[in-house]
Enzyme design. Sequence first.
Site, PDB file in Angstrom:
ATOM      1  CE  LYS A 175      -4.535   0.340   0.115  1.00  0.00           C
ATOM      2  NZ  LYS A 175      -5.453  -0.652  -0.450  1.00  0.00           N
ATOM      3  N   GLY A 227     -22.392   3.461  -4.942  1.00  0.00           N
ATOM      4  CA  GLY A 227     -21.189   3.753  -5.724  1.00  0.00           C
ATOM      5  C   GLY A 227     -20.821   2.561  -6.582  1.00  0.00           C
TER       6      GLY A 227
HETATM    7  P1  NAD Z   1     -17.653   4.960  -4.273  1.00  0.00           P
HETATM    8  O1  NAD Z   1     -17.018   6.233  -3.873  1.00  0.00           O
HETATM    9  O2  NAD Z   1     -17.889   4.660  -5.713  1.00  0.00           O
HETATM   10  O3  NAD Z   1     -19.082   4.831  -3.550  1.00  0.00           O
HETATM   11  C1  NAD Z   1     -19.276   5.010  -2.189  1.00  0.00           C
HETATM   12  C2  NAD Z   1     -20.784   5.105  -1.959  1.00  0.00           C
HETATM   13  O4  NAD Z   1     -21.053   5.150  -0.568  1.00  0.00           O
HETATM   14  C3  NAD Z   1     -21.407   6.348  -2.571  1.00  0.00           C
HETATM   15  O5  NAD Z   1     -22.642   5.978  -3.155  1.00  0.00           O
HETATM   16  C4  NAD Z   1     -21.660   7.231  -1.350  1.00  0.00           C
HETATM   17  O6  NAD Z   1     -22.753   8.112  -1.545  1.00  0.00           O
HETATM   18  C5  NAD Z   1     -21.984   6.182  -0.318  1.00  0.00           C
HETATM   19  N1  NAD Z   1     -21.838   6.621   1.070  1.00  0.00           N
HETATM   20  C6  NAD Z   1     -20.826   7.330   1.638  1.00  0.00           C
HETATM   21  N2  NAD Z   1     -21.072   7.527   2.940  1.00  0.00           N
HETATM   22  C7  NAD Z   1     -22.262   6.914   3.196  1.00  0.00           C
HETATM   23  C8  NAD Z   1     -23.051   6.746   4.357  1.00  0.00           C
HETATM   24  N3  NAD Z   1     -22.667   7.249   5.541  1.00  0.00           N
HETATM   25  N4  NAD Z   1     -24.214   6.045   4.256  1.00  0.00           N
HETATM   26  C9  NAD Z   1     -24.608   5.529   3.083  1.00  0.00           C
HETATM   27  N5  NAD Z   1     -23.910   5.653   1.943  1.00  0.00           N
HETATM   28  C10 NAD Z   1     -22.753   6.332   2.014  1.00  0.00           C
HETATM   29  O7  NAD Z   1     -16.795   3.806  -3.591  1.00  0.00           O
HETATM   30  P2  NAD Z   1     -16.690   2.285  -4.001  1.00  0.00           P
HETATM   31  O8  NAD Z   1     -15.573   2.120  -4.969  1.00  0.00           O
HETATM   32  O9  NAD Z   1     -18.045   1.748  -4.318  1.00  0.00           O
HETATM   33  O10 NAD Z   1     -16.180   1.662  -2.628  1.00  0.00           O
HETATM   34  C11 NAD Z   1     -17.056   1.401  -1.549  1.00  0.00           C
HETATM   35  C12 NAD Z   1     -16.311   0.607  -0.483  1.00  0.00           C
HETATM   36  O11 NAD Z   1     -15.796  -0.587  -1.063  1.00  0.00           O
HETATM   37  C13 NAD Z   1     -15.098   1.298   0.149  1.00  0.00           C
HETATM   38  O12 NAD Z   1     -14.987   0.837   1.478  1.00  0.00           O
HETATM   39  C14 NAD Z   1     -13.935   0.754  -0.667  1.00  0.00           C
HETATM   40  O13 NAD Z   1     -12.711   0.816   0.051  1.00  0.00           O
HETATM   41  C15 NAD Z   1     -14.377  -0.677  -0.860  1.00  0.00           C
HETATM   42  N6  NAD Z   1     -13.773  -1.367  -1.992  1.00  0.00           N
HETATM   43  C16 NAD Z   1     -13.911  -0.912  -3.258  1.00  0.00           C
HETATM   44  C17 NAD Z   1     -13.335  -1.616  -4.310  1.00  0.00           C
HETATM   45  C18 NAD Z   1     -13.508  -1.165  -5.731  1.00  0.00           C
HETATM   46  O14 NAD Z   1     -13.036  -1.878  -6.617  1.00  0.00           O
HETATM   47  N7  NAD Z   1     -14.183  -0.066  -5.998  1.00  0.00           N
HETATM   48  C19 NAD Z   1     -12.584  -2.767  -4.054  1.00  0.00           C
HETATM   49  C20 NAD Z   1     -12.461  -3.233  -2.756  1.00  0.00           C
HETATM   50  C21 NAD Z   1     -13.063  -2.513  -1.723  1.00  0.00           C
END
Ligand code: NAD
Length: 439
Positions: A117, A232
């Site tokens: 990381k 998201g």
């Molecule tokens: P993103 O930024 O695309 O979406 C995040 C979503 O969460 C948004 O819709 C936002 O409005 C919502 N959100 C934020 N705070 C909130 C709350 N308090 N209550 C309800 N909704 C809330 O992010 P993402 O890529 O979808 O990632 C989401 C999670 O998954 C994160 O923890 C990220 O670390 C993890 N993750 C993502 C990936 C990936 O490939 N994108 C891979 C592994 C882990």
Amino acid sequence: MATKTVTVPKTTKEGFNPFKMAQQQFDRIADKLGLDQPTRELLREPLREYHFQIPIRMDDGTMKIFHGFRVQHNDARGPCKGGIRFHPQETIDTVKALAMWMTWKCSVADIPLGGGKGGVICDPHNLSEKEQERICRGWVRQIARDIGPFQDVPAPDVMTSGQHMIWIMDEFQTISHGAFQPGVITGKPVALGGSRGRTEATGYGLVYILREVLKELKMDTTKTTASVQGFGNVARYAAELYTQYGGKVVSVSCWDQNDACSYGFYKKNGVNLEELLKITDRFGTIDKDKAQKLGYQITPGDDWLTHDVDILIPAALEHSITAENVGKISPKVKIMICGANGPVTPEAEDVLDKRGVIVIPDFLANSGGVVCSYFEQVQNNQNYYWTKEEVLGKLDNKMTDAFYHVWDLAQRKKVRISDAAYMIAISRVAEACKMRGWV
Ligand code: NAD
């Protein structure tokens, strides 16, 4: 260039040390596995930790020194893999914890990569595009001799995007005397070496596992319902594939940029993802008034977890299900499958375990993202690219295999799924270290 949200996501809660937590998790499983002392000592700390200064000429002509990190937790099974975060409150302990978790994630998914990381202490909201480009190039100049397609392969993470990855790839090429090595980094746009299917990979990967859990519990997907936290990348694609399999998502939720709080969007007969997407702005906020006109009930904060559904999918952020709100979860819930990183606290998981809810941990459920990043690297290194169907087919096989290794061990040893996943991940890495003669 897209930085998706304007709020700065929090990395750590005050007083909370993620690296201490990662070490405690490791120690508990090391005890269960009976790991010897040298192996414990080796695995509970990163192999390498780089701290460096990145001097940048700002747009106004002044010089500013930024602080960068790269942590390589373990590369016994293959090159390190893990994102680069841009965050104003970045700490080395956050980076160390995330690097360790990446080691376990790659291992449980059984891909030949280790955990890494990186990060830079900065806030992209206060930086121009050119300044961000200079930081990316400066970051590579400091670490170029220690990363590479066969050493350590970074990727996007909090507040870094495909554009940042391209600048890093380009600078690395300049430093390596022009050698074209797109496999030095993943998360690139498809036009410049990215993998087809990466956008869907994390959400779809989660649902490939969910499909198997439902099979094992003898539940008919078409008769199940789910409530999702988030709207998201992960949440949308998880909801999309689960709906394609015949399941019904009754609620999604999002952070509302204007009201600075979160809302759920509930429809008893199932949400329509396409119509919701049409009324979602570029920050991911769904328009409440328009949603109401479309028949959605707008619910406050934690209510997404109170619905009478079979499945909960936290796919937004860490620390969402805690000792304080776990009691609100409906007795009907049978499965919680974690899309977000760290959404369930250990106390809340204990409560869910006692209630008989099956919790599929984040580092297994959301590993589709890193599996597809690995596919990107494989395609880059062979300079030959697969169709989206090929990528998703291979992803399905990997996720299904990973799940059954964990599920079978959990049944045999009568331990919870997250313990079985950690046991498999840690013992594979320990074995690789032993075979190399490191311990
Ligand atoms: P993103 O930024 O695309 O979406 C995040 C979503 O969460 C948004 O819709 C936002 O409005 C919502 N959100 C934020 N705070 C909130 C709350 N308090 N209550 C309800 N909704 C809330 O992010 P993402 O890529 O979808 O990632 C989401 C999670 O998954 C994160 O923890 C990220 O670390 C993890 N993750 C993502 C990936 C990936 O490939 N994108 C891979 C592994 C882990």
